[in-house]
Design a protein around this motif. Structure first.
Motif, PDB file in Angstrom:
ATOM      1  N   ILE A 117       0.878  -1.170   0.000  1.00 47.82           N
ATOM      2  CA  ILE A 117       0.000   0.000   0.000  1.00 47.82           C
ATOM      3  C   ILE A 117       0.915   1.219   0.000  1.00 47.82           C
ATOM      4  N   PRO A 118       0.691   2.189  -0.872  1.00 53.33           N
ATOM      5  CA  PRO A 118       1.571   3.365  -0.901  1.00 53.33           C
ATOM      6  C   PRO A 118       1.597   4.109   0.438  1.00 53.33           C
ATOM      7  N   VAL A 119       2.783   4.588   0.808  1.00 52.67           N
ATOM      8  CA  VAL A 119       2.953   5.332   2.063  1.00 52.67           C
ATOM      9  C   VAL A 119       2.029   6.543   2.093  1.00 52.67           C
ATOM     10  N   ARG A 120       1.933   7.250   0.982  1.00 50.31           N
ATOM     11  CA  ARG A 120       1.090   8.451   0.944  1.00 50.31           C
ATOM     12  C   ARG A 120      -0.364   8.122   1.219  1.00 50.31           C
ATOM     13  N   TYR A 121      -0.825   6.956   0.785  1.00 45.25           N
ATOM     14  CA  TYR A 121      -2.211   6.567   1.049  1.00 45.25           C
ATOM     15  C   TYR A 121      -2.405   6.233   2.527  1.00 45.25           C
ATOM     16  N   ILE A 122      -1.427   5.571   3.126  1.00 47.03           N
ATOM     17  CA  ILE A 122      -1.507   5.277   4.563  1.00 47.03           C
ATOM     18  C   ILE A 122      -1.512   6.586   5.348  1.00 47.03           C
ATOM     19  N   GLU A 123      -0.678   7.545   4.941  1.00 48.36           N
ATOM     20  CA  GLU A 123      -0.664   8.854   5.592  1.00 48.36           C
ATOM     21  C   GLU A 123      -2.015   9.543   5.466  1.00 48.36           C
TER      22      GLU A 123
END
Length: 121
Positions: A45-51
């Motif tokens: 899962i992309p880091v930016r999406y988790i953020e």
């Protein structure tokens, strides 16, 4: 139909499924303090999406203390908002000084017709 988010129902369902995957991943005690980068790599899962999900308050940060993300300005790890406290204070000061400068410029211009046109542009 009233929608709480500006996304279609399928996308909202996918978002909640992603949140469930992350919570299930973090459920075991040994993974509860996993950093966002590790969660991103392990679950693809992309880091930016988790953020984004953290900013949207899908995770209780008292339960998952490692769910931190970077300040938009200085990359300090934070758990709330877009900016760390020092960057937020700096932005606030800059905005206040800009407003004061704008107020001085308006006072310096005593031409009533000039202000009439400026306020409508």
């Amino acid at each position: 139909m009233k929608v709480s988010k500006p996304v279609c129902p399928d996308c909202a369902r996918k978002e909640l499924d992603t949140v469930k995957r992350i919570r299930d991943y973090l459920k075991p005690k040994e993974r509860r303090n996993a950093p966002v980068l590790q969660v991103s790599q392990d679950l693809d899962i992309p880091v930016r999406y988790i953020e984004y999900l953290i900013r949207e308050k899908y995770f209780d940060l008292t339960r998952y203390p490692s769910m931190q993300y970077k300040c938009k300005n200085c990359n300090t790890l934070i758990t709330l908002g877009e900016y760390c406290s020092s960057c937020a204070e700096e932005l606030r000061k800059n905005l206040l000084s800009t407003n004061e400068d704008a107020g001085k410029n308006n006072k310096d211009n005593n031409d009533p017709d000039g202000n009439f046109y400026k306020t409508r542009l």
